[in-house]
Design an enzyme around this catalytic site. Sequence first.
Site, PDB file in Angstrom:
ATOM      1  N   GLY A 157     -25.311  12.049  -8.970  1.00  0.00           N
ATOM      2  CA  GLY A 157     -24.919  10.397  -8.813  1.00  0.00           C
ATOM      3  C   GLY A 157     -24.754  10.409  -7.191  1.00  0.00           C
ATOM      4  N   LYS A 206     -20.159   8.668   6.054  1.00  0.00           N
ATOM      5  CA  LYS A 206     -21.223   8.281   6.820  1.00  0.00           C
ATOM      6  C   LYS A 206     -21.194   8.995   8.039  1.00  0.00           C
ATOM      7  CE  LYS A 206     -24.742   5.807   7.476  1.00  0.00           C
ATOM      8  NZ  LYS A 206     -25.285   7.030   7.875  1.00  0.00           N
ATOM      9  N   HIS A 215     -44.312  -6.641  14.955  1.00  0.00           N
ATOM     10  CA  HIS A 215     -45.427  -5.390  14.634  1.00  0.00           C
ATOM     11  C   HIS A 215     -45.091  -4.450  16.118  1.00  0.00           C
ATOM     12  CE1 HIS A 215     -48.631  -2.816  13.577  1.00  0.00           C
ATOM     13  NE2 HIS A 215     -49.099  -2.828  15.057  1.00  0.00           N
ATOM     14  N   GLU A 220       0.795  -1.148  -0.014  1.00  0.00           N
ATOM     15  CA  GLU A 220      -0.102  -0.004  -0.083  1.00  0.00           C
ATOM     16  C   GLU A 220       0.865   1.277  -0.002  1.00  0.00           C
ATOM     17  OE1 GLU A 220      -3.376   1.066  -0.090  1.00  0.00           O
ATOM     18  OE2 GLU A 220      -2.359   2.833  -0.073  1.00  0.00           O
ATOM     19  N   ALA A 267     -17.567  -0.962  -1.988  1.00  0.00           N
ATOM     20  CA  ALA A 267     -16.553  -1.838  -1.038  1.00  0.00           C
ATOM     21  C   ALA A 267     -16.818  -3.042  -0.814  1.00  0.00           C
ATOM     22  CB  ALA A 267     -16.539  -0.802   0.189  1.00  0.00           C
TER      23      ALA A 267
END
Length: 432
Positions: free
Chosen positions: A173, A51, A418, A34, A306
């Site tokens: 989008g 998020k 319910h 990475e 992801a």
Amino acid sequence: MPSHYDIIIIGAGPGGYETAAGAASRGLKVMLVEREALGGTCLNHGCIPTKCLCSAAEKIVEIKHAGDFGVKAELVSADYAVAVRRAADVMTELRDGIAGLLDCVDMVTGEASITDGPAVAVNGERYTADKIIIATGSKPAKLRCKGVEEAIDSNEFLKLEHLPGRLTIVGGGVIGLEFASIAAAYGSEVTVLEYCTEILPNFDADIAKRLRSYLGRRGIEIVTGAEVTEIKADKSVVYTRKGKEKSVDGDMVLSAVGRRPVIPNGCEAAGIALDRRGFIVTDEAMQTSVAGIYAIGDVNGRCLLAHAASAQGRIVLGEKPRLDIMPSVVFTIPECASVSKASDSTASVKLPYGANGKALASGQADGLLKIEYEPSTGIVTGCHVVGAHAADLVAVVSVAISSSMTMRQLAAEIIFAHPTLSELIAQAAASI
Ligand code: NAD
């Protein structure tokens, strides 16, 4: 460090790190390369920070609606910088968690390229492997118009500590609408310019239309059929619509017009085929045109999500996740979610949230659930939702689709508690 591995993975996003951890847990010798931080786009510039900010925005919206319940609440202040710092803390915590998962993986920090062999070259060393997996993800696509340098992209947007008074977003989008929801909740005047005739062109049209109306009610100005031609230095955006030139003034322009693959150096020389959009071509096993080299996640352009990347990694490891039943969620306010399986012929039934007791009781009546099924068998094939907890409702239907359940079974056999939003599924299934 050994020079030969069972698996070498390039890219530590959700596709790369989850596949590395999964392979290592099977006792395989794994190297993961990475060049930046662990977690890839999702954790560092995408899903997770978005998020966090979306959750902060939802708190503001809840306070604004508290009066409907007789709760006298006033929004005294909403400090966006605090929400951004909180997102950074969440990202650090998750990155530490990933590092823990990779205990048995040889991590290498550096820029990897594909070289003769095939092999992977990084930091001046050459490594070979039985399987090389390219999981290098994607980056924001560049808007093509005059003055494009005046716009920022989603990576830059996520670094802001203050939101502009007026924000113009090019692209209606997923990314454009998620940021529109966040900025509008914090009080920015938001205009979205979308090229297609409807927002979320890859989503169910009924859901997209309904979402456009909800976002409009939140004060977000959405212009569809808008072709952006120029962004001026004063941040006004010129566009044409139905042959007429128009412009919108603003303080900042965000470009959110799709994503492009990140292809490691050496791929083309190694003979790895790319499609006409530049994504790596893969077969059903995620293998590229070069034997022993695989590509998973955004870089192969199959599905830029992801969880799709991680699922494709599991295919390389020999598992059989159902890639044909791939849920997706858009974290707007309210959220949208969708799942569907290919089918020769489908019928559908729609139900507004207003038909559900829990939705009314909790002040969440803005919403629509749509279930698709095969008319001849009644087998459930899809579900598309806009409204509170859309993702959770779609998750339930994903299970029904993968078990080939029928609408009748959903309506008559399964008992939904319910009062819950999940009863919408049974209500819709019973209505055919
Ligand atoms: P997108 O493809 O979802 O949307 C880009 C939009 O920009 C489209 O509606 C397109 O018609 C429009 N557009 C393109 N050029 C334009 C122009 N010149 N003028 C006006 N409109 C223009 O791309 P995105 O929003 O950048 O997201 C990229 C990818 O990342 C998507 O595949 C998405 O699924 C994924 N993503 C997923 C999530 C999630 O799962 N919640 C979140 C963010 C991103």
